[in-house]
Design an enzyme around this catalytic site. Structure first.
Site, short mmCIF file in Angstrom:
data_model
loop_
_atom_site.label_atom_id
_atom_site.label_comp_id
_atom_site.label_asym_id
_atom_site.label_seq_id
_atom_site.Cartn_x
_atom_site.Cartn_y
_atom_site.Cartn_z
N ALA A 130 -9.34 9.29 1.92
CA ALA A 130 -8.07 9.36 1.18
C ALA A 130 -7.05 8.45 1.84
O ALA A 130 -7.06 8.27 3.06
CB ALA A 130 -7.54 10.79 1.16
N ASP A 131 -6.18 7.87 1.01
CA ASP A 131 -5.00 7.19 1.54
C ASP A 131 -3.92 8.20 1.83
O ASP A 131 -3.12 8.04 2.75
CB ASP A 131 -4.49 6.16 0.53
CG ASP A 131 -5.13 4.81 0.72
OD1 ASP A 131 -4.42 3.86 1.08
OD2 ASP A 131 -6.36 4.71 0.54
N ALA A 132 -3.87 9.26 1.03
CA ALA A 132 -2.85 10.29 1.21
C ALA A 132 -3.30 11.57 0.52
O ALA A 132 -4.13 11.57 -0.38
CB ALA A 132 -1.51 9.82 0.64
N ARG A 175 0.86 -1.18 0.00
CA ARG A 175 0.00 0.00 0.00
C ARG A 175 0.90 1.24 0.00
O ARG A 175 1.01 1.97 0.98
CB ARG A 175 -0.90 -0.01 1.23
CG ARG A 175 -2.11 0.90 1.07
CD ARG A 175 -3.31 0.37 1.82
NE ARG A 175 -4.48 1.16 1.53
CZ ARG A 175 -5.73 0.77 1.72
NH1 ARG A 175 -5.97 -0.43 2.19
NH2 ARG A 175 -6.75 1.55 1.44
#
Length: 339
Positions: free
Chosen positions: A204-206, A68
């Site tokens: 969001a992941d980032a 990930r």
């Protein structure tokens, strides 16, 4: 950094934590995946009885980041741990083990605190009678909707199923269990259904240094549809999702599923499969970020990063070099203890 697809990460002869090709992906939002990985890291560290056990823990952390790579919580946690390991003079394995465990505990506490605060900010932006369009599974989004309902707001939700992992199906189930009215739709219907929505929310992941949001594939389609229909899109993401390493660009290839998404009879005919798991949403398609600091424009992300790191642009050592220096420091500690 060129990554193999997740399906190629299967190595049966290695420890079990290396094996699942969808580890940290299926049924888990960005926050849950990061928490699961960090708890696994802490467990390995606490079980370590020598340097080799700690090196195994670092291997675990590196493998989870590879699976990930856009997980800002994992990358930021790794940076803090590796910088400490590479720069401090530990007198014993026990001292190094304690330092890593304490770092993980601090991050886990921060994740919970910032997720709750960001969800509260987003919930307050929702109004009674809103119809919210969302996609995928995000704890931050689910908590925002739950908080809005607790405030007495009558909220309805439209959730895209999010193939091929069906994260949206899990989100619909979670929302229905807390009493929110939910309509589950196929991904291709997002543009059709956005006309019924008054708000759009995603997790969001980032969030990169220029305000670009990295989220599960499909979020970009939602963002385009919302922009066309003039429906405001809010991304719910605490500051722990900021990804300062991207200040000089982002060259990471998204993990993807391949032929496993194709029916066997199609594979026999030579049909190939490709399902990228993450995509970038440019800041011009995002109306606001709901963070623990308040509602901010994507263009304000550099200000948040400067507040966090004390300077802009932040000076950051590449993660692969930090891993190498931390491993060498642990080997030096082992040699010192064996003298």
């Amino acid at each position: 950094m060129l990554l193999r697809t997740l399906g190629c990460l299967l190595l049966p002869q290695e420890p079990s934590w290396r094996q699942p090709s969808l580890h940290g992906v299926r049924g888990l939002g960005a926050t849950e995946a990061a928490e699961e990985a960090l708890k696994g890291l802490r467990r390995l560290v606490e079980e370590a009885r020598d340097v080799w056990g700690l090196l195994e823990a670092l291997d675990f952390l590196e493998a989870r980041i590879a699976a990930r790579p856009f997980s800002a919580p994992l990358v930021n946690t790794a940076r803090g741990i590796l910088e400490a390991l590479a720069s401090k003079e530990y007198e014993s394995i026990g001292e190094a083990r304690k330092s890593i465990s304490e770092s993980v505990d601090r991050v886990l506490a921060r994740v919970v605190e910032e997720t709750e605060a960001a969800a509260e900010i987003a919930a307050r932006r929702l109004e009674d009678g809103d119809v919210v369009l969302t996609q995928g599974y995000s704890r931050s989004v689910i908590r925002a909707l739950e908080k809005a309902a607790a405030m007495g707001k009558d909220i309805r939700v439209i959730v895209a199923e999010s193939r091929p992992l069906l994260d949206g199906v899990e989100a619909a189930r979670a929302l229905a269990r807390i009493g929110i009215e939910v309509t589950l739709i196929v991904d291709s219907a997002m543009r059709f259904m956005v006309k019924d929505a008054t708000r759009a929310l995603i997790g969001a992941d980032a969030v990169t240094a220029d305000g670009t949001v990295i989220s599960r594939t499909g979020a970009g389609l939602l963002a385009l549809a919302a922009n066309e229909a003039r429906v405001r899109l809010i991304v719910v993401a605490g500051s722990y999702k900021l990804y300062p390493d991207t200040v000089y660009g982002l060259s990471i290839e998204t993990p993807a599923l391949g032929d496993e998404i194709i029916p066997e009879e199609h594979r026999r005919l030579g049909v190939r499969g490709y399902a990228p798991l993450f995509e970038h949403i440019p800041p011009n398609l995002v109306d606001a970020l709901a963070t623990e600091k308040g509602l901010v424009a994507p263009e304000a992300v550099p200000v948040l990063i400067r507040e966090e790191y004390g300077e802009w642009p932040p000076r950051l050592e590449p993660l692969d070099k930090l891993f190498a220096r931390a491993r060498e420091r642990l080997r030096e500690l082992a040699r010192a203890e064996n003298r």
